[in-house]
Design a protein around this motif. Structure first.
Motif, PDB file in Angstrom:
ATOM      1  N   MET A   1      36.769  50.317  31.881  1.00 52.62           N
ATOM      2  CA  MET A   1      37.287  49.208  31.208  1.00 52.62           C
ATOM      3  C   MET A   1      36.011  48.853  31.058  1.00 52.62           C
ATOM      4  SD  MET A   1      39.863  46.533  30.367  1.00 52.62           S
ATOM      5  CE  MET A   1      41.034  47.016  31.519  1.00 52.62           C
ATOM      6  N   PRO A   2      35.304  48.221  29.903  1.00 49.93           N
ATOM      7  CA  PRO A   2      35.993  48.006  28.632  1.00 49.93           C
ATOM      8  C   PRO A   2      36.387  49.104  27.595  1.00 49.93           C
ATOM      9  CG  PRO A   2      33.803  47.492  28.496  1.00 49.93           C
ATOM     10  CD  PRO A   2      34.050  48.100  29.750  1.00 49.93           C
ATOM     11  N   HIS A   3      37.091  48.820  26.631  1.00 47.33           N
ATOM     12  CA  HIS A   3      37.333  49.959  25.559  1.00 47.33           C
ATOM     13  C   HIS A   3      36.779  49.452  24.104  1.00 47.33           C
ATOM     14  CE1 HIS A   3      40.057  52.203  28.042  1.00 47.33           C
ATOM     15  NE2 HIS A   3      40.612  51.154  28.569  1.00 47.33           N
ATOM     16  N   PHE A   4      36.037  50.242  23.703  1.00 43.30           N
ATOM     17  CA  PHE A   4      35.322  49.941  22.223  1.00 43.30           C
ATOM     18  C   PHE A   4      36.042  51.094  21.427  1.00 43.30           C
ATOM     19  CE2 PHE A   4      32.488  47.708  24.973  1.00 43.30           C
ATOM     20  CZ  PHE A   4      32.314  46.574  24.500  1.00 43.30           C
ATOM     21  N   VAL A   5      36.881  50.802  20.442  1.00 41.59           N
ATOM     22  CA  VAL A   5      37.509  51.606  19.556  1.00 41.59           C
ATOM     23  C   VAL A   5      36.855  51.377  18.056  1.00 41.59           C
ATOM     24  CG1 VAL A   5      39.726  52.616  18.272  1.00 41.59           C
ATOM     25  CG2 VAL A   5      39.415  51.732  20.936  1.00 41.59           C
TER      26      VAL A   5
ATOM     27  N   THR B   1      48.694  41.301  33.474  1.00 41.52           N
ATOM     28  CA  THR B   1      49.337  42.539  32.918  1.00 41.52           C
ATOM     29  C   THR B   1      49.038  43.736  32.798  1.00 41.52           C
ATOM     30  OG1 THR B   1      48.869  41.661  30.602  1.00 41.52           O
ATOM     31  CG2 THR B   1      50.724  40.693  31.648  1.00 41.52           C
ATOM     32  N   TYR B   2      47.380  44.088  33.153  1.00 41.99           N
ATOM     33  CA  TYR B   2      46.781  45.272  32.693  1.00 41.99           C
ATOM     34  C   TYR B   2      47.231  46.234  34.004  1.00 41.99           C
ATOM     35  CZ  TYR B   2      43.262  48.932  32.553  1.00 41.99           C
ATOM     36  OH  TYR B   2      42.630  50.041  32.564  1.00 41.99           O
ATOM     37  N   SER B   3      47.287  47.741  33.486  1.00 38.18           N
ATOM     38  CA  SER B   3      47.648  48.526  34.577  1.00 38.18           C
ATOM     39  C   SER B   3      47.219  49.843  34.029  1.00 38.18           C
ATOM     40  CB  SER B   3      49.097  48.563  34.960  1.00 38.18           C
ATOM     41  OG  SER B   3      49.466  49.433  35.811  1.00 38.18           O
ATOM     42  N   ASN B   4      47.014  50.697  35.261  1.00 34.72           N
ATOM     43  CA  ASN B   4      46.481  51.929  34.987  1.00 34.72           C
ATOM     44  C   ASN B   4      46.835  52.979  36.058  1.00 34.72           C
ATOM     45  OD1 ASN B   4      44.619  52.013  36.966  1.00 34.72           O
ATOM     46  ND2 ASN B   4      42.887  51.453  35.783  1.00 34.72           N
ATOM     47  N   ARG B   5      46.787  54.271  35.737  1.00 37.21           N
ATOM     48  CA  ARG B   5      47.137  54.876  36.929  1.00 37.21           C
ATOM     49  C   ARG B   5      46.734  54.742  38.161  1.00 37.21           C
ATOM     50  NH1 ARG B   5      46.338  60.901  35.966  1.00 37.21           N
ATOM     51  NH2 ARG B   5      46.256  60.891  38.305  1.00 37.21           N
TER      52      ARG B   5
END
Length: 114
Positions: free
Chosen positions: A1-5, A107-111
């Motif tokens: 993380m971070p994500h840039f789209v 509230t963030y989650s990942n695998r």
């Protein structure tokens, strides 16, 4: 993380390869010092069908999603530096923009977190 789209008009890719654009955003975010090495993710979506302000002018918009905790000043500097680099790369593109949004840690989650 971070994500840039990166969302852009398809014509943008006729001026520069997706990998060069992605790398520029990556390098600029990395140079900010706000993120740990290897955390930054960048992707690009090119659109053939769109309307921007009632026209089909070329555009680039970056959605930056980062973990909460950075100051408004840090986020502003990050936004400005990415826009400066994209404007230099695409001086003829009339619409170049970015917004930075915070992920909430609660509230963030990942695998790896589940």
């Amino acid at each position: 993380m971070p994500h840039f789209v990166i969302d852009c008009s398809k014509n943008i890719l006729a001026h520069q390869s997706p990998q060069v654009i992605i790398q520029k955003v990556y390098d600029t975010a990395d140079a900010s010092g706000l993120f740990a090495p290897g955390e930054i993710k960048v992707r690009i979506n090119a659109f053939e069908h769109y309307i921007v302000g009632g026209t089909q002018k070329d555009f680039i918009h970056v959605f930056g999603n980062i973990m909460e905790g950075r100051t408004v000043d840090q986020k502003k500097k990050l936004s400005d530096s990415i826009i400066r680099e994209l404007k230099a790369m695409f001086p003829e593109v009339p619409i170049v923009s970015i917004n930075i949004r915070d992920f909430e840690k609660a509230t963030y989650s990942n695998r790896d977190l589940v």
